[in-house]
Design a protein around this motif. Structure first.
Motif, mmCIF file in Angstrom:
data_model
loop_
_atom_site.group_PDB
_atom_site.id
_atom_site.type_symbol
_atom_site.label_atom_id
_atom_site.label_comp_id
_atom_site.label_asym_id
_atom_site.label_seq_id
_atom_site.Cartn_x
_atom_site.Cartn_y
_atom_site.Cartn_z
ATOM 1 N N PRO A 210 -7.088 10.459 -16.685
ATOM 2 C CA PRO A 210 -7.390 11.054 -15.377
ATOM 3 C C PRO A 210 -7.537 9.991 -14.290
ATOM 4 O O PRO A 210 -8.066 8.903 -14.523
ATOM 5 N N PHE A 211 -7.059 10.335 -13.118
ATOM 6 C CA PHE A 211 -7.129 9.432 -11.962
ATOM 7 C C PHE A 211 -8.540 9.356 -11.399
ATOM 8 O O PHE A 211 -9.231 10.363 -11.267
ATOM 9 N N SER A 212 -8.970 8.129 -11.071
ATOM 10 C CA SER A 212 -10.248 7.895 -10.394
ATOM 11 C C SER A 212 -9.963 7.145 -9.100
ATOM 12 O O SER A 212 -9.351 6.063 -9.133
ATOM 13 N N PRO A 213 -10.367 7.695 -7.936
ATOM 14 C CA PRO A 213 -10.075 7.051 -6.648
ATOM 15 C C PRO A 213 -10.648 5.634 -6.553
ATOM 16 O O PRO A 213 -11.692 5.334 -7.133
ATOM 17 N N ILE A 214 -9.938 4.778 -5.837
ATOM 18 C CA ILE A 214 -10.414 3.425 -5.561
ATOM 19 C C ILE A 214 -10.526 3.251 -4.054
ATOM 20 O O ILE A 214 -10.061 4.088 -3.288
ATOM 21 N N SER A 215 -11.157 2.165 -3.615
ATOM 22 C CA SER A 215 -11.462 1.940 -2.202
ATOM 23 C C SER A 215 -10.217 2.016 -1.324
ATOM 24 O O SER A 215 -9.302 1.207 -1.457
ATOM 25 N N VAL A 216 -10.202 2.993 -0.431
ATOM 26 C CA VAL A 216 -9.068 3.148 0.474
ATOM 27 C C VAL A 216 -9.009 1.999 1.470
ATOM 28 O O VAL A 216 -7.923 1.534 1.848
ATOM 29 N N LYS A 217 -10.165 1.489 1.907
ATOM 30 C CA LYS A 217 -10.191 0.382 2.863
ATOM 31 C C LYS A 217 -9.473 -0.832 2.304
ATOM 32 O O LYS A 217 -8.643 -1.453 2.987
ATOM 33 N N ASP A 218 -9.774 -1.176 1.053
ATOM 34 C CA ASP A 218 -9.115 -2.333 0.434
ATOM 35 C C ASP A 218 -7.616 -2.088 0.295
ATOM 36 O O ASP A 218 -6.801 -2.993 0.487
ATOM 37 N N LEU A 219 -7.272 -0.859 -0.048
ATOM 38 C CA LEU A 219 -5.861 -0.538 -0.221
ATOM 39 C C LEU A 219 -5.099 -0.635 1.094
ATOM 40 O O LEU A 219 -3.965 -1.119 1.134
ATOM 41 N N LEU A 220 -5.719 -0.175 2.178
ATOM 42 C CA LEU A 220 -5.060 -0.234 3.483
ATOM 43 C C LEU A 220 -4.851 -1.671 3.928
ATOM 44 O O LEU A 220 -3.815 -2.018 4.510
ATOM 45 N N GLU A 221 -5.817 -2.529 3.641
ATOM 46 C CA GLU A 221 -5.659 -3.947 3.971
ATOM 47 C C GLU A 221 -4.526 -4.562 3.153
ATOM 48 O O GLU A 221 -3.707 -5.325 3.669
ATOM 49 N N GLN A 222 -4.484 -4.229 1.878
ATOM 50 C CA GLN A 222 -3.413 -4.733 1.014
ATOM 51 C C GLN A 222 -2.062 -4.207 1.470
ATOM 52 O O GLN A 222 -1.074 -4.952 1.511
ATOM 53 N N ARG A 223 -2.001 -2.918 1.806
ATOM 54 C CA ARG A 223 -0.750 -2.316 2.268
ATOM 55 C C ARG A 223 -0.280 -2.973 3.563
ATOM 56 O O ARG A 223 0.924 -3.176 3.759
ATOM 57 N N SER A 224 -1.220 -3.315 4.453
ATOM 58 C CA SER A 224 -0.860 -3.971 5.710
ATOM 59 C C SER A 224 -0.213 -5.324 5.449
ATOM 60 O O SER A 224 0.785 -5.693 6.095
ATOM 61 N N ILE A 225 -0.760 -6.059 4.491
ATOM 62 C CA ILE A 225 -0.192 -7.359 4.130
ATOM 63 C C ILE A 225 1.199 -7.191 3.522
ATOM 64 O O ILE A 225 2.147 -7.919 3.866
ATOM 65 N N GLU A 226 1.328 -6.208 2.625
ATOM 66 C CA GLU A 226 2.619 -5.961 1.983
ATOM 67 C C GLU A 226 3.670 -5.536 3.004
ATOM 68 O O GLU A 226 4.827 -5.966 2.926
ATOM 69 N N ASP A 227 3.269 -4.708 3.972
ATOM 70 C CA ASP A 227 4.206 -4.273 5.007
ATOM 71 C C ASP A 227 4.662 -5.447 5.863
ATOM 72 O O ASP A 227 5.839 -5.534 6.244
#
Length: 289
Positions: A210-227
């Protein structure tokens, strides 16, 4: 075993379009090989796996007006995709449809809206131990995690499995930005199984958790770097840089041509030959604070 069905002409047409995408002029021999392969596909028959009775190929992202993938209403749907988006999932399920299972990466699922996740009876990720093997079985460069892409739907007595290169994203399914090839296999659910079988204990079930949510803030920062990295990569590709190498003083002198276009890149770029240590790198472009 399995039925035999003639290949969709769309895949042959796709092959014939490939030379037009080449940045270099192809030789007559290579063009003849491509035409020969496309002609063979028109006459090709396919031995289908298991009890599937029909195959159809869908080529997305080509033509002057790339089309969105059209999914018919279904009784049951399973989506397996490493990358996902709210809009693409909505297009698969329809306005009021619900799904049986959604399998993706934890990062992608965390960025998905709660409304979209709630449309599925279960939301899963790959079990951390699912692809663990011996040192002999797993090399250092081997891919880990979820890479499979499939959409399985049951409509009445029939099951359709869409399998190919397309993720369940806007770029792949809706906007036609990506060039994708998808095979649609269709068979009677009583013989090939249905979506529920894919995530049962006889299918992917033992590999999922089952999926367990992780910190969206950290993910958005990581996604910004990847973009930002992806934008820089695309910029460098379009820059069409070339390397000029000439003999000089018993050795060679190398000059990077076209580097002036890097002035429009919001990143620092260094270059060095792979045959020399990184410490000998030369700044090609640096940004000013």
């Amino acid at each position: 075993q399995g039925g035999i069905h003639k290949v969709n002409r769309e895949i042959a047409s796709f092959l014939r379009s490939l030379p037009g995408w080449s940045t270099k002029r192809l030789s007559a021999a290579r063009l003849q090989d491509i035409e020969s392969l496309a002609s063979d596909l028109h006459r090709c028959t396919w031995e289908l796996p298991g009890a599937f009775e029909q195959i159809e190929f869908h080529v997305l992202g080509v033509g002057q007006k790339p089309r969105a993938f059209q999914f018919a209403a279904s009784d049951q749907t399973v989506i397996v995709s490493p990358f996902i988006s709210n809009e693409a999932i909505g297009a698969v399920l329809g306005k009021s449809g619900t799904g049986l299972a959604l399998v993706s990466r934890a990062e992608e699922l965390s960025l998905l809206s709660e409304e979209t996740r709630s449309r599925f009876e279960r939301v899963d990720v790959m079990n951390d131990d699912a692809d663990t093997g011996s040192e002999e079985e797993l090399s250092g460069g081997e891919c880990r995690g979820l890479h499979a892409k499939a959409i399985v739907q049951r409509r009445g007595w029939w099951t359709s499995a869409f399998i190919g290169s397309a993720n369940c994203t806007n770029a792949a399914l809706l906007r036609g930005v990506n060039v994708e090839v998808v095979a649609e296999l269709t068979g009677k659910a009583s013989k090939v199984g249905g979506p529920s079988d894919w995530v049962s204990e006889r299918g992917m079930g033992p590999l999922l958790q089952p999926f367990s949510p992780i910190s969206v803030k950290d993910l958005l920062e990581q996604r910004s770097i990847e973009d930002a990295l992806e934008r820089a990569r695309q910029f460098l590709i379009r820059a069409n840089l070339t390397l000029q190498c000439t003999k000089a003083d018993g050795g060679y002198q190398m000059k990077l041509m076209g580097a002036d276009v890097l002035e429009g890149l919001d990143a620092e770029v260094w270059a060095w030959p792979l045959t020399v240590p990184r410490e000998r790198q030369i700044a090609v472009h640096t940004t000013s604070e």
